[in-house]
Scaffold this motif. Sequence first.
Motif, PDB file in Angstrom:
ATOM      1  N   GLY A 332     -53.694 -23.914  15.966  1.00  0.00           N
ATOM      2  CA  GLY A 332     -53.158 -24.157  14.619  1.00  0.00           C
ATOM      3  C   GLY A 332     -52.271 -25.376  14.466  1.00  0.00           C
ATOM      4  O   GLY A 332     -51.409 -25.409  13.580  1.00  0.00           O
ATOM      5  N   ARG A 333     -52.474 -26.404  15.304  1.00  0.00           N
ATOM      6  CA  ARG A 333     -51.688 -27.624  15.148  1.00  0.00           C
ATOM      7  C   ARG A 333     -52.582 -28.804  14.790  1.00  0.00           C
ATOM      8  O   ARG A 333     -53.757 -28.831  15.134  1.00  0.00           O
ATOM      9  N   VAL A 334     -51.981 -29.759  14.069  1.00  0.00           N
ATOM     10  CA  VAL A 334     -52.647 -31.033  13.806  1.00  0.00           C
ATOM     11  C   VAL A 334     -51.792 -32.094  14.493  1.00  0.00           C
ATOM     12  O   VAL A 334     -50.636 -32.318  14.114  1.00  0.00           O
ATOM     13  N   VAL A 335     -52.349 -32.682  15.554  1.00  0.00           N
ATOM     14  CA  VAL A 335     -51.598 -33.643  16.371  1.00  0.00           C
ATOM     15  C   VAL A 335     -52.063 -35.046  15.975  1.00  0.00           C
ATOM     16  O   VAL A 335     -53.254 -35.356  16.068  1.00  0.00           O
ATOM     17  N   VAL A 336     -51.106 -35.866  15.529  1.00  0.00           N
ATOM     18  CA  VAL A 336     -51.445 -37.177  14.971  1.00  0.00           C
ATOM     19  C   VAL A 336     -50.746 -38.245  15.807  1.00  0.00           C
ATOM     20  O   VAL A 336     -49.538 -38.154  16.052  1.00  0.00           O
ATOM     21  N   THR A 337     -51.483 -39.265  16.252  1.00  0.00           N
ATOM     22  CA  THR A 337     -50.840 -40.317  17.049  1.00  0.00           C
ATOM     23  C   THR A 337     -50.056 -41.259  16.133  1.00  0.00           C
ATOM     24  O   THR A 337     -50.371 -41.406  14.947  1.00  0.00           O
ATOM     25  N   LYS A 338     -49.039 -41.897  16.705  1.00  0.00           N
ATOM     26  CA  LYS A 338     -48.005 -42.515  15.863  1.00  0.00           C
ATOM     27  C   LYS A 338     -48.498 -43.652  14.974  1.00  0.00           C
ATOM     28  O   LYS A 338     -47.921 -43.890  13.921  1.00  0.00           O
ATOM     29  N   GLY A 339     -49.574 -44.299  15.364  1.00  0.00           N
ATOM     30  CA  GLY A 339     -50.115 -45.375  14.522  1.00  0.00           C
ATOM     31  C   GLY A 339     -50.603 -44.879  13.167  1.00  0.00           C
ATOM     32  O   GLY A 339     -50.808 -45.676  12.251  1.00  0.00           O
ATOM     33  N   LEU A 340     -50.795 -43.568  13.041  1.00  0.00           N
ATOM     34  CA  LEU A 340     -51.244 -43.012  11.754  1.00  0.00           C
ATOM     35  C   LEU A 340     -50.101 -42.352  10.979  1.00  0.00           C
ATOM     36  O   LEU A 340     -50.318 -41.818   9.891  1.00  0.00           O
ATOM     37  N   ALA A 341     -48.884 -42.413  11.552  1.00  0.00           N
ATOM     38  CA  ALA A 341     -47.757 -41.673  10.964  1.00  0.00           C
ATOM     39  C   ALA A 341     -47.569 -41.982   9.480  1.00  0.00           C
ATOM     40  O   ALA A 341     -47.280 -41.095   8.680  1.00  0.00           O
ATOM     41  N   GLU A 342     -47.738 -43.270   9.128  1.00  0.00           N
ATOM     42  CA  GLU A 342     -47.527 -43.665   7.720  1.00  0.00           C
ATOM     43  C   GLU A 342     -48.809 -43.540   6.907  1.00  0.00           C
ATOM     44  O   GLU A 342     -48.843 -43.895   5.741  1.00  0.00           O
ATOM     45  N   ARG A 343     -49.890 -43.126   7.554  1.00  0.00           N
ATOM     46  CA  ARG A 343     -51.178 -43.144   6.873  1.00  0.00           C
ATOM     47  C   ARG A 343     -51.799 -41.754   6.776  1.00  0.00           C
ATOM     48  O   ARG A 343     -53.002 -41.620   6.572  1.00  0.00           O
ATOM     49  N   PHE A 344     -50.990 -40.713   6.990  1.00  0.00           N
ATOM     50  CA  PHE A 344     -51.588 -39.388   6.827  1.00  0.00           C
ATOM     51  C   PHE A 344     -50.712 -38.493   5.966  1.00  0.00           C
ATOM     52  O   PHE A 344     -49.518 -38.714   5.830  1.00  0.00           O
ATOM     53  N   GLU A 345     -51.366 -37.516   5.337  1.00  0.00           N
ATOM     54  CA  GLU A 345     -50.663 -36.527   4.509  1.00  0.00           C
ATOM     55  C   GLU A 345     -50.934 -35.147   5.045  1.00  0.00           C
ATOM     56  O   GLU A 345     -52.080 -34.798   5.333  1.00  0.00           O
ATOM     57  N   GLU A 346     -49.871 -34.357   5.108  1.00  0.00           N
ATOM     58  CA  GLU A 346     -50.035 -32.952   5.448  1.00  0.00           C
ATOM     59  C   GLU A 346     -50.630 -32.228   4.241  1.00  0.00           C
ATOM     60  O   GLU A 346     -50.484 -32.692   3.110  1.00  0.00           O
ATOM     61  N   ILE A 347     -51.276 -31.113   4.508  1.00  0.00           N
ATOM     62  CA  ILE A 347     -51.808 -30.283   3.419  1.00  0.00           C
ATOM     63  C   ILE A 347     -50.942 -29.027   3.333  1.00  0.00           C
ATOM     64  O   ILE A 347     -50.934 -28.202   4.253  1.00  0.00           O
ATOM     65  N   GLU A 348     -50.227 -28.933   2.241  1.00  0.00           N
ATOM     66  CA  GLU A 348     -49.405 -27.743   2.022  1.00  0.00           C
ATOM     67  C   GLU A 348     -50.323 -26.532   2.003  1.00  0.00           C
ATOM     68  O   GLU A 348     -51.462 -26.637   1.571  1.00  0.00           O
ATOM     69  N   GLU A 349     -49.866 -25.417   2.409  1.00  0.00           N
ATOM     70  CA  GLU A 349     -50.602 -24.141   2.395  1.00  0.00           C
ATOM     71  C   GLU A 349     -51.742 -24.110   3.404  1.00  0.00           C
ATOM     72  O   GLU A 349     -52.484 -23.140   3.461  1.00  0.00           O
ATOM     73  N   SER A 350     -51.952 -25.178   4.168  1.00  0.00           N
ATOM     74  CA  SER A 350     -53.069 -25.144   5.128  1.00  0.00           C
ATOM     75  C   SER A 350     -52.732 -24.224   6.295  1.00  0.00           C
ATOM     76  O   SER A 350     -53.621 -23.743   6.992  1.00  0.00           O
ATOM     77  N   GLY A 351     -51.445 -24.017   6.513  1.00  0.00           N
ATOM     78  CA  GLY A 351     -51.032 -23.156   7.620  1.00  0.00           C
ATOM     79  C   GLY A 351     -50.912 -23.911   8.940  1.00  0.00           C
ATOM     80  O   GLY A 351     -50.458 -23.362   9.937  1.00  0.00           O
ATOM     81  N   TYR A 352     -51.290 -25.184   8.955  1.00  0.00           N
ATOM     82  CA  TYR A 352     -51.187 -25.957  10.194  1.00  0.00           C
ATOM     83  C   TYR A 352     -49.758 -26.434  10.421  1.00  0.00           C
ATOM     84  O   TYR A 352     -48.998 -26.658   9.473  1.00  0.00           O
ATOM     85  N   ARG A 353     -49.407 -26.616  11.692  1.00  0.00           N
ATOM     86  CA  ARG A 353     -48.159 -27.290  12.039  1.00  0.00           C
ATOM     87  C   ARG A 353     -48.520 -28.717  12.423  1.00  0.00           C
ATOM     88  O   ARG A 353     -49.531 -28.943  13.095  1.00  0.00           O
ATOM     89  N   TYR A 354     -47.706 -29.666  11.983  1.00  0.00           N
ATOM     90  CA  TYR A 354     -48.040 -31.069  12.189  1.00  0.00           C
ATOM     91  C   TYR A 354     -47.121 -31.694  13.229  1.00  0.00           C
ATOM     92  O   TYR A 354     -45.912 -31.465  13.202  1.00  0.00           O
ATOM     93  N   GLU A 355     -47.707 -32.470  14.122  1.00  0.00           N
ATOM     94  CA  GLU A 355     -46.916 -33.131  15.168  1.00  0.00           C
ATOM     95  C   GLU A 355     -47.344 -34.589  15.247  1.00  0.00           C
ATOM     96  O   GLU A 355     -48.535 -34.882  15.268  1.00  0.00           O
ATOM     97  N   ILE A 356     -46.337 -35.473  15.293  1.00  0.00           N
ATOM     98  CA  ILE A 356     -46.652 -36.889  15.542  1.00  0.00           C
ATOM     99  C   ILE A 356     -46.327 -37.163  17.005  1.00  0.00           C
ATOM    100  O   ILE A 356     -45.235 -36.805  17.464  1.00  0.00           O
ATOM    101  N   VAL A 357     -47.242 -37.767  17.718  1.00  0.00           N
ATOM    102  CA  VAL A 357     -46.979 -38.046  19.138  1.00  0.00           C
ATOM    103  C   VAL A 357     -46.984 -39.544  19.411  1.00  0.00           C
ATOM    104  O   VAL A 357     -47.646 -40.317  18.708  1.00  0.00           O
ATOM    105  N   SER A 358     -46.187 -39.930  20.412  1.00  0.00           N
ATOM    106  CA  SER A 358     -46.179 -41.351  20.789  1.00  0.00           C
ATOM    107  C   SER A 358     -46.408 -41.461  22.291  1.00  0.00           C
ATOM    108  O   SER A 358     -46.481 -40.474  23.000  1.00  0.00           O
TER     109      SER A 358
END
Length: 358
Positions: A332-358
């Motif tokens: 249930g996680r969405v892991v996003v690499t840091k180059g996309l940090a400014e280019r992605f949107e979380e989806i409210e109510e999706s139930g996922y936890r979001y993590e930015i990694v570097s």
Amino acid sequence: MKVSKKRAAALLAAVCLAGMLSACGGQAEEPSSRQIFAMDTAMALTVYGTESSAAVQAAEEELMRLEALLSRTSEDSPVTALNRAGGRQTVVGEELTALLDAAGTYSRKTGGAFDPTIAPVVLAWGFTTGHNRVPAPEEVASLLETVGMEHVHLDGGTAWMDPETQVDLGGIGKGYASDRMAEIFRRYEIPRATAALGGNVLAWGTRPDGTPWRVGVQDPRSPEDSSALACLLHLEDAFAVTSGGYQRHFESEGQSYHHIIDPATGYPAQSGLTSVTVVADCRRDDAAGLPGNGTMCDALSTALFVMGEEKALDFWRTGGLEMELVLVTEDGRVVVTKGLAERFEEIEESGYRYEIVS
Ligand code: AMP
Ligand code: MG
């Protein structure tokens, strides 16, 4: 950034149906749109600019040409000729040898996680024919002996393989097609366009209002509902290619089996990931000497799905290739690499936890 599920659906529709929306809105810039079924995939093109009609026509012809070149099921494709050659040297043309060469390079770079010679195993599971079955362990073990790019040899437009070895370019073909779409957009001086070739998206330029295209990453838990997203990406001049077990699978005796095979085991990869999206620049060619970043994203999305989260992130950090990742995990996680940090949107109510990694 957060966005509601409903708005996400509207934004996704805006990507898929940009032509229709723009036409309804009566905007000055009218795109040419076309739906195409090729390479076993529903595809959608939306192209802007004075040459948009000619570009869409050229794009459709190119997709049909690539289907004929790369098909593993058609009787007369060069891939079929090679697979049936029984070890003989076969003329397959410079283009196919370049693609096989690139496939070999990505196979080496990913330690064999991407391997087009997995073909006989994919066939045994019935993913090529649609007659799905669970092969016996001994059958899988014996087929694995034919797998490995060391069994494939290339020389100036010809190829030959060990007699039992076969290739399947399903894991790279649509990415290569998206490279070809970028080439057509460049040739026709197209200012903005989207090409969605199944899970392979090309976001060319920006939207007509100058903001980035919105590209949805499908929620693997709800594959039937195209409005269900794990996150949204804001992309300009980029390829975004997604691989996921949810895209093709079957059930047998209560167990689900999907189409991305781990070449180390011959079984569907069980790496804890439900999807992998690889994003890279579509104007700059970071894959020096290789077909292009669309091809790179496709090969890597398949390979990193096989590798799992930890190895995929290691590869992102140390692999020396310029790309960014969105990994959706089984837990249930969405892991996003840091180059996309400014280019992605979380989806409210999706139930996922979001993590930015570097
Ligand atoms: P993709 O959707 O790009 O991840 O590609 C999946 C397709 O590639 C499958 O349907 C197979 O045809 C083929 N394939 C499956 N496993 C692999 C693998 N480990 N390496 C290369 N191709 C694969
Ligand atoms: Mg792929």
